[in-house]
Design a protein around this motif. Structure first.
Motif, short mmCIF file in Angstrom:
data_model
loop_
_atom_site.label_atom_id
_atom_site.label_comp_id
_atom_site.label_asym_id
_atom_site.label_seq_id
_atom_site.Cartn_x
_atom_site.Cartn_y
_atom_site.Cartn_z
N ALA A 391 0.92 -1.74 0.25
CA ALA A 391 0.05 -0.30 0.16
C ALA A 391 1.00 0.81 -0.04
N SER A 392 2.35 0.83 0.84
CA SER A 392 2.90 2.54 0.52
C SER A 392 3.62 2.46 -0.74
N MET A 393 3.84 1.26 -1.67
CA MET A 393 4.37 1.66 -3.12
C MET A 393 3.08 0.89 -4.28
N PRO A 394 2.68 2.01 -4.40
CA PRO A 394 2.21 2.04 -5.54
C PRO A 394 2.13 1.40 -6.93
N ASP A 395 1.80 0.75 -7.45
CA ASP A 395 1.68 -0.01 -8.45
C ASP A 395 2.68 -0.95 -8.35
N ILE A 396 3.64 -1.54 -7.49
CA ILE A 396 4.83 -2.10 -7.49
C ILE A 396 3.96 -3.47 -7.30
N SER A 397 4.78 -4.26 -8.40
CA SER A 397 4.21 -5.51 -8.23
C SER A 397 5.21 -6.55 -8.17
N GLU A 398 5.44 -7.98 -6.91
CA GLU A 398 6.58 -8.52 -7.24
C GLU A 398 6.69 -9.28 -8.69
N GLU A 399 5.36 -9.31 -9.67
CA GLU A 399 6.36 -9.88 -11.31
C GLU A 399 7.47 -9.10 -11.48
N PHE A 400 7.17 -7.61 -11.59
CA PHE A 400 8.82 -6.62 -11.23
C PHE A 400 9.69 -6.85 -11.15
N LEU A 401 9.70 -7.75 -9.71
CA LEU A 401 11.12 -7.68 -8.71
C LEU A 401 11.81 -9.30 -8.71
N SER A 402 13.21 -8.28 -8.19
CA SER A 402 14.29 -9.46 -7.93
C SER A 402 14.39 -9.28 -7.09
N LEU A 479 11.57 7.59 0.31
CA LEU A 479 11.73 6.87 -1.20
C LEU A 479 11.33 8.14 -2.22
N HIS A 480 12.00 8.24 -3.23
CA HIS A 480 11.21 9.32 -4.73
C HIS A 480 9.64 8.32 -5.56
N GLN A 481 9.52 9.14 -5.69
CA GLN A 481 8.03 8.24 -6.79
C GLN A 481 8.77 8.51 -7.85
#
Length: 525
Positions: A391-402, A479-481
């Motif tokens: 909720a604190s990082m909108p539009d972030i999905s684990e699919e695009f994180l490593s 953190l930065h937008q």
């Protein structure tokens, strides 16, 4: 060099210098900007070392009539020890040059005499930077030079020098090489890949001059395109072709008489765990104050101050504590002119007779608006877990994180993105920070191979566990937008086991009922 392959940018930012007054310098280049009329503009940040008054009379000469405009700010003193002691001072000057990109070279030059008295008997000096102005095929921009600097005064007891890690950060993630520009002082060696200076055999007492070249080479095959339409290629990590950028880094190291103890944290100040790691990248925004905190300890001496190499208008607040501890808070508010720059900051802890190792970080300045992100790290005896609040990082999905090792996966429970790893897997790195052992990893964004247009925010989240404390903490971090970049840490407990063997083959273990025993050597942990 290949025909039309590069425009030479040779910078020597030192002007008339009085005899025996030069103690070294460093140069940083801001990203090259293209003006609406087709000219280019680049700004150089020049730091000059000194000992007493630290006065700097710089003048630039632009050869060949290439420059159409040259704007030089006055040199401002950025750091100095107590008045009257004359141990160190440093100035920083900004120079902006506007030039035509269709010339064969652009030269801004100056040189002078003399180096301060030194064992190598060097006299004349020259500072320079050399930048290839071809647009890179991988970034669609002109190359960014490596970032480097040192504090003004480096000193070490003759019997205590082990290594000096130099700052050599490359914004484009190119391979950086450091090499001696004009011969090495006796009994000093340089690891060109890690940019680490080491001593061998007995060092000679006195002042030693170091003139180094810091240069970068691409880690992938690229094509460079120039203003006149010509092109050139650079092969991945090939150091036989000209570098993309070449900077001169110059300093003096004073080798002092032997100390009674070389144990870090005894007489020699040792940085403690809250101090940023050497080479760490910090993030700042225009108009918002960045604070950098460092703490050191010398149990049998007194830390009197911290020496700092930083930008103009950076302030420092020194505090001394018990058990030989001292700390400093560096504060800096970037201006609009600092946007998109990478600013080096180096520092050492100082006693009357000794100095800690030098640590340097890089501050990346952006226009990004600050928002809040929330994360937590839990440290267990043999693994760590990180949880990012979605909720604190909108539009972030684990699919695009490593994680650092992409073979390790992240999961989600709907409200948090979760990662769990042992201290020896998933790319986790071990770092000794003096009073703590630290295990570090990161979560960063990835791009899928079939993606053409990417509109997601970039993510880089550093997290780590520090031992041996046993508390898990969770706090808000900035953190930065545009780029989600922050650090989360926690503490844990960590155990060591020592085993004693009967010989050097380490096959016949001493049984517990035989203790206590006297071990001559080959202690394994």
């Amino acid at each position: 060099m290949e025909t039309g392959a590069a425009v030479l940018l040779l910078v020597a930012l030192l002007g008339t210098s009085s005899a025996s007054s030069f103690y070294g310098d460093s140069i940083s280049l801001s990203p090259v900007q293209k003006n609406s009329d087709g000219t280019y503009k680049v700004t150089f940040h020049h730091r000059q070392n000194g000992r007493n008054d630290c006065q700097n009379q710089s003048s630039l000469v632009c050869e060949g009539g290439v420059c159409t405009d040259l704007d030089r700010s006055g040199a401002l003193r950025t750091d100095q020890n107590s008045v009257g002691e004359g141990k160190w001072c440093q100035t920083e000057e900004h120079t902006s040059a506007t030039f035509q990109p269709n010339g064969t070279s652009l030269t801004l030059r100056d040189s002078g005499c003399c180096w301060s008295s030194n064992r190598e008997q060097k006299s004349n000096w020259m500072s320079h930077a050399e930048l290839d102005l071809g647009v890179r095929s991988d970034s669609y921009r002109i190359n960014n030079c490596p970032v480097t600097a040192t504090v003004s005064s480096l000193r070490v007891p003759q019997n205590c020098f082990t290594q000096l890690r130099l700052l050599a950060h490359d914004p484009d993630e190119d391979a950086v090489r450091c090499r001696f520009a004009s011969g090495s002082p006796a009994n000093f060696t340089l690891d060109e890949t890690t940019c680490t200076l080491r001593g061998s055999n007995e060092l000679q007492l006195g002042s030693h001059v170091f003139e180094l070249t810091v240069e970068d080479f691409p880690t992938r095959n690229i094509t460079l395109t120039y203003a006149d339409g010509s092109t050139a290629t650079r092969d991945a990590s090939s150091m036989n072709l000209p570098p993309l950028c070449k900077l001169r880094l110059q300093f003096i190291m004073d080798v002092l008489p032997p100390a009674s103890s070389c144990v870090a944290g005894d007489l020699l100040p040792m940085f403690l765990s809250r101090t940023p790691s050497h080479g760490e990248v910090l993030h700042a925004s225009v108009g918002q104050t960045l604070q950098l905190y460092a703490q050191a300890q010398a149990q049998n001496d007194q830390i009197q101050r911290f020496q700092v190499s930083g930008p103009q208008n950076m302030t420092k607040e020194f505090r001394s504590g018990s058990d030989g501890k001292a700390e400093v808070t560096l504060s800096w508010t970037p201006k609009e002119s600092d946007a998109n720059k990478l600013v080096p900051v180096c520092f050492t802890a100082e006693t009357a007779t000794t100095q800690s190792d030098m640590r340097c970080v890089v501050v990346k300045v952006t226009h990004s608006t600050i928002m809040q992100g929330r994360a937590s790290v839990q440290c267990l005896p043999n693994k760590m877990t990180v949880a990012l609040e979605k909720a604190s990082m909108p539009d972030i999905s684990e699919e695009f994180l490593s994680l650092r090792d992409p073979s390790c996966t992240l999961t989600t429970n709907g409200t948090h993105i979760l990662g769990t790893m042992s201290f020896s897997t998933c790319g986790t790195k071990l770092e000794d920070k003096g009073d703590y052992i630290v295990f570090k990893n990161e979560i960063h964004s990835i791009e899928l191979s079939n993606e053409v247009i990417i509109r997601r925010n970039k993510v880089k989240i550093d997290f780590y566990c520090e031992f041996p404390k046993t508390i898990s903490v969770s706090n808000f971090y900035s953190l930065h937008q545009a780029d989600y970049i922050f650090t989360e840490s926690s503490f844990g407990s960590f155990g060591y086991s020592f085993e004693i063997f009967k010989d050097g083959n380490f096959t016949n273990r001493v049984q517990p009922d035989a203790y206590p025993v006297a071990a001559k050597r080959h202690l394994v942990c």
